[in-house]
Motif scaffolding. Structure first.
Motif, short mmCIF file in Angstrom:
data_model
loop_
_atom_site.label_atom_id
_atom_site.label_comp_id
_atom_site.label_asym_id
_atom_site.label_seq_id
_atom_site.Cartn_x
_atom_site.Cartn_y
_atom_site.Cartn_z
N ASP A 58 0.82 4.14 -2.88
CA ASP A 58 0.62 5.56 -2.56
C ASP A 58 1.73 6.40 -3.15
OD1 ASP A 58 -1.69 4.93 -1.20
OD2 ASP A 58 -0.75 4.93 0.79
N SER A 102 1.27 9.27 -6.00
CA SER A 102 1.72 10.65 -5.77
C SER A 102 2.61 11.12 -6.93
CB SER A 102 2.50 10.72 -4.45
OG SER A 102 3.02 12.00 -4.25
N HIS A 125 0.83 -1.21 0.00
CA HIS A 125 0.00 0.00 0.00
C HIS A 125 0.86 1.26 0.00
CE1 HIS A 125 -3.96 -1.71 0.18
NE2 HIS A 125 -3.69 -2.43 1.26
#
Length: 213
Positions: free
Chosen positions: A200, A204, A196
């Motif tokens: 992320d 980004s 995870h």
């Protein structure tokens, strides 16, 4: 007829890497010997071995279990176990023999220092003139070191049988406990959290690139 016995020894390889042999684990560690050898007194070569008034000569146990028990001593834990045929003059003791001539018929490599069965030999970092002492290692501990396989050691030693000690293999097999489902939960959770976090980070970076365009 030769008498069968069992003993401990340190495996060694010659400085040029063309021969393999053994040294004793006590008084005999100052001399290397091959598959067939005659005992020599390290203190006085003028007399025949074994002398009743001297401690010279080869030593062996009558039983395999006694030799394995001695190998548990921390001083001898990096040795190998030899099966020998004792010949010539001998002195019979309670647990073994002291004798003048021997032939090594089999070699058992025991445990690595980490406890797993040994699968190869590596340089132990010490030795004697003309010979380097070898250290029995398992596959994991040998992975990053130059090693001599059991098969190659057997060839250099003259074709003697060299194998892993069956007791060490059985002990490792009985000690290897498979992980249960409960043991796997923390590991899977950690892997999921790492995945995870990585997603992320990628999201980004993607948002930043999209904004720049």
């Amino acid at each position: 007829m030769p008498l069968r016995g069992y003993k401990l020894a340190y495996p060694v390889v010659s400085a040029d890497g063309t021969e393999a042999g053994f040294t004793g684990v006590s008084l005999g560690r100052s001399r290397a010997y091959g598959i067939t050898a005659d005992a020599e007194c390290v203190g006085n070569a003028a007399h025949h071995c074994p002398a009743t008034w001297c401690g010279c000569g080869f030593y062996c146990f009558h039983s395999l279990s006694d030799a394995r028990a001695l190998a548990c001593d921390s001083e001898f834990q990096h040795s190998v176990l030899l099966e020998v045929e004792a010949r010539g003059h001998y002195i019979r003791c309670e647990k073994g023999l002291r004798y003048s001539r021997q032939t090594v018929t089999a070699v058992r490599a025991g445990r690595c220092g980490c406890g797993w069965p040994a699968k190869a030999f590596a340089d132990a970092g010490d030795g004697l003139v003309g010979w380097r002492r070898l250290l029995p290692l398992c596959a994991a501990c040998a992975a990053s070191r130059p090693v001599l396989s059991l098969e190659e050691f057997a060839r250099l030693a003259g074709g003697v049988s060299v194998s892993r000690d069956e007791q060490a293999v059985a002990w490792a097999a009985n000690s290897a406990v498979p992980a249960s489902d409960a043991d796997m939960v923390p590991l899977l959770s950690a892997e999921a959290a790492l995945l995870h976090a990585r997603l992320d980070q990628l999201q980004s970076q993607l948002d930043r690139l999209t904004g720049e365009n």
